[in-house]
Write a protein that holds these residues in place. Structure first.
Motif, PDB file in Angstrom:
ATOM      1  N   ALA A 214      -3.547  11.253  50.989  1.00  0.00           N
ATOM      2  CA  ALA A 214      -4.460  10.314  51.645  1.00  0.00           C
ATOM      3  C   ALA A 214      -3.889   8.911  51.743  1.00  0.00           C
ATOM      4  N   THR A 215      -2.759   8.653  51.077  1.00  0.00           N
ATOM      5  CA  THR A 215      -2.156   7.324  51.115  1.00  0.00           C
ATOM      6  C   THR A 215      -0.683   7.428  51.492  1.00  0.00           C
ATOM      7  N   ALA A 216      -0.146   6.308  51.961  1.00  0.00           N
ATOM      8  CA  ALA A 216       1.261   6.279  52.358  1.00  0.00           C
ATOM      9  C   ALA A 216       2.174   6.544  51.164  1.00  0.00           C
ATOM     10  N   ARG A 217       1.861   5.935  50.022  1.00  0.00           N
ATOM     11  CA  ARG A 217       2.709   6.137  48.840  1.00  0.00           C
ATOM     12  C   ARG A 217       2.740   7.606  48.429  1.00  0.00           C
ATOM     13  N   ASP A 218       1.576   8.246  48.440  1.00  0.00           N
ATOM     14  CA  ASP A 218       1.544   9.658  48.071  1.00  0.00           C
ATOM     15  C   ASP A 218       2.269  10.514  49.107  1.00  0.00           C
ATOM     16  N   ALA A 219       2.128  10.161  50.382  1.00  0.00           N
ATOM     17  CA  ALA A 219       2.825  10.910  51.430  1.00  0.00           C
ATOM     18  C   ALA A 219       4.333  10.830  51.230  1.00  0.00           C
ATOM     19  N   ILE A 220       4.828   9.633  50.923  1.00  0.00           N
ATOM     20  CA  ILE A 220       6.262   9.454  50.686  1.00  0.00           C
ATOM     21  C   ILE A 220       6.706  10.254  49.464  1.00  0.00           C
ATOM     22  N   ARG A 221       5.902  10.209  48.417  1.00  0.00           N
ATOM     23  CA  ARG A 221       6.238  10.948  47.193  1.00  0.00           C
ATOM     24  C   ARG A 221       6.281  12.451  47.453  1.00  0.00           C
ATOM     25  N   VAL A 222       5.236  12.983  48.108  1.00  0.00           N
ATOM     26  CA  VAL A 222       5.157  14.429  48.345  1.00  0.00           C
ATOM     27  C   VAL A 222       6.282  14.896  49.264  1.00  0.00           C
ATOM     28  N   MET A 223       6.510  14.180  50.361  1.00  0.00           N
ATOM     29  CA  MET A 223       7.586  14.572  51.273  1.00  0.00           C
ATOM     30  C   MET A 223       8.939  14.507  50.573  1.00  0.00           C
TER      31      MET A 223
ATOM     32  N   LEU B 255       9.887   7.701  59.534  1.00  0.00           N
ATOM     33  CA  LEU B 255       8.442   7.793  59.739  1.00  0.00           C
ATOM     34  C   LEU B 255       7.796   6.459  59.398  1.00  0.00           C
ATOM     35  N   SER B 256       6.873   6.022  60.242  1.00  0.00           N
ATOM     36  CA  SER B 256       6.006   4.892  59.923  1.00  0.00           C
ATOM     37  C   SER B 256       4.691   5.468  59.410  1.00  0.00           C
ATOM     38  N   ILE B 257       4.176   4.925  58.306  1.00  0.00           N
ATOM     39  CA  ILE B 257       3.012   5.517  57.653  1.00  0.00           C
ATOM     40  C   ILE B 257       2.012   4.416  57.319  1.00  0.00           C
ATOM     41  N   ALA B 258       0.778   4.567  57.821  1.00  0.00           N
ATOM     42  CA  ALA B 258      -0.285   3.588  57.610  1.00  0.00           C
ATOM     43  C   ALA B 258      -1.473   4.261  56.952  1.00  0.00           C
TER      44      ALA B 258
END
Length: 549
Positions: A148-157, A173-176
């Motif tokens: 649900a957040t950019a930080r978590d998306a970066i971590r998971v990916m 990727l740009s993530i907002a």
């Protein structure tokens, strides 16, 4: 043994990159929340090439222990009949997944997380297509389903790419997100000799947070420069980012660590394929920068805009084709008599001998765009309502940007369909592609009809949205499901009407412009001929001269 294997694999990957790179051509912009007129965080994406334009709303849900998720390659090409979807393996499913919007490059989920994408390709030595599993669009799917957040998306990916291997070329990727944060994430592969059983990371990655008062963009070359190793709040990176570069001889301890110079020293394409767009975008945002369009060094990633930016500003930049500059694509013989900015791809074998390494100037709006969007995440709104993606099929300069809320649970059927190798009247995409292609016949005239239709519709949406927001917030306070149903209904009505009106616009253009005429509703018409300057340039009347005896 190592050198021989390396040579063989490198030769193969060079060929693969050469073949694939002709389709790479996306642009993203990022605007921090303190640099926007309404406090939203914004990002964009132009998906430039033959990619899956269809909007699929993929429901989330809860999952049982032991469930597995198939991992695929070629997800982004699913409207191309000659690109087969390939399953390379399975990974464990998580307990809960979110609903997300699937296109060639998935762009949003129900938690108002938005992702844009562009390719930077990178070094051939980083590729690993045999043993690595993860492509960038597959990572986007998993991030939107699981975070649900950019930080978590970066971590998971990052964790998934490191565990299962990253098989794609260099990507960004740009993530907002709803926390108001905005990040640029870059990733490339571990090289052809990486095996999953090695225990080493199967990807090299870095992410940099874009400041709240900043503007940044990227266009087909890596943009992250020096990494502040001590700033864990604004940088995230893999453990092997320095060691791999050192092992390959690209960097040594004591030298400045500039990510784009180390991992993407020679961007693909002609010399100014990326730079021209960067120069143009930053110059439009802040004309006082006085950037050199032929600068040898990269421009700074982040600037502070002199004025706050709106969704409409980013739409206008998406639609730009260098008008008013010395690179203006509507000028010169190549634009034809009617100022057509489109320049079709030109194979090297037909280019002049002294121009094999050159190409047409590259605008932000390009004819072969599958879709584009401007996404905004608004502050102080619940997840289903916070994000709105203004989505447009086909080329930005001739598209219609229509709002889609994060909580939307379905879209009209024509937007979910689409053959691209044959004309498909059931597909929404073809309405915009038809209008764009028809306009090429008399561009300087028809683009004004298109712009008027854009203004009429988009101004209406911008006037409506505050009222839709207000009503949706009232319903959300009573029952979130009612708010979701309400915005879904609004989005579907808007998309349906927009499609109907664009087909009508297309047929209006057919009836208004044919056989060189401009025909008015009352039946009067005029033949406008060609511009005098163009007639002189192409030798009008030359064949009337008496032949020499």
């Amino acid at each position: 043994m190592r050198n021989g294997t390396w040579l063989r694999r490198t030769l193969l990957t060079v060929l693969l990159v050469f073949v694939a790179s002709s389709a790479f051509a996306c642009t993203v912009m990022m605007v921090g929340k303190n640099a926007t007129v309404d406090g939203s965080v914004m990002t964009t994406h132009t998906c430039d090439g033959w990619y899956d334009h269809r909007i699929q709303v993929i429901p989330g849900g809860t999952h049982k222990p032991g469930e597995m998720v198939p991992i695929h390659k070629n997800i982004c090409y699913m409207t191309r009949p000659n690109k087969e979807l390939v399953q390379v393996g399975e990974i464990p499913q998580v307990e809960k997944t979110y609903t997300y919007f699937h296109t060639g490059y998935p762009f949003m989920n129900e938690k108002s997380l938005i992702i844009g994408e562009y390719t930077w390709s990178g070094r051939d030595e980083n590729l690993n297509e045999d043993k690595a599993w993860m492509m960038i669009e597959q990572l986007q799917v998993l991030a939107l389903q699981r975070t649900a957040t950019a930080r978590d998306a970066i971590r998971v990916m990052g964790e998934l790419a490191e565990k299962y291997g990253y098989a794609d070329g260099g990507e960004a990727l740009s993530i907002a997100d709803t926390t108001g944060e905005l990040w640029l994430f870059a990733i490339c592969g571990p090289g052809p000799l990486w095996p999953p059983e090695s225990g080493k990371p199967g990807a090299i990655r870095v992410a940099q947070r874009i400041p709240d008062d900043g503007f940044a963009m990227g266009s087909n070359r890596a943009r992250i420069a020096e990494i502040d190793w001590n700033d864990k709040e604004n940088f995230m990176y893999s453990s092997n980012i320095k060691s791999f570069a050192e092992e390959m001889g690209w960097w040594k301890e004591g030298e400045p660590f500039v990510f784009h110079k180390i991992y993407n020293p020679e961007p693909y394409g002609s010399p100014y394929y990326q730079q021209r767009r960067e120069w143009r975008v930053y110059s439009l945002v802040d004309p006082e920068l006085n950037l050199d369009p032929a600068a040898a060094e990269q421009y700074p990633l982040v600037i502070k805009p002199p004025k706050k930016l709106s969704v409409q500003d980013l739409m206008a930049i998406n639609r730009d084709y260098l008008e008013g500059t010395r690179f203006d694509l509507t000028k010169g013989l190549a634009a034809g008599p009617f100022g057509n900015p489109n320049r079709y791809q030109t194979p090297k074998d037909v280019r002049p001998e002294n121009r094999k390494g050159n190409d047409w100037d590259r605008a932000i709006s390009i004819f072969r765009c599958s879709y584009s969007f401007v996404g905004q995440v608004r502050p102080n709104m619940p997840d289903p309502l916070a994000a709105v993606v203004w989505f447009g099929e086909d080329a930005p300069h001739s598209t219609l940007y229509m709002p889609i809320y994060a909580g939307t649970t379905e879209v009209p059927k024509p937007y979910t369909l689409g053959k691209r190798h044959v004309f498909d009247k059931e597909s929404a995409w073809w309405a915009w592609n038809f209008v764009s292609n028809w306009a090429d016949l008399k561009f300087s005239y028809m683009i004004e009809d298109i712009r008027e239709a854009q203004r009429l519709h988009e101004n209406k949406y911008f006037l409506e949205l505050p009222q839709v927001d207000k009503k949706a917030m009232e319903l959300y306070g009573k029952d979130p499901k009612q708010a979701v149903a309400y915005v879904t209904r609004y989005v579907n009505e808007t998309l349906t009407k927009g499609l109907e009106d664009w087909w009508e616009l297309g047929w209006t253009l057919v009836g208004k412009y044919y056989d060189g005429m401009i025909i008015q509703p009352d039946g009067t018409f005029k033949n406008v001929g060609y511009p005098t300057e163009w007639l002189e340039a192409v030798g009008f009347g030359d064949t009337d001269a008496e032949p020499k005896k």
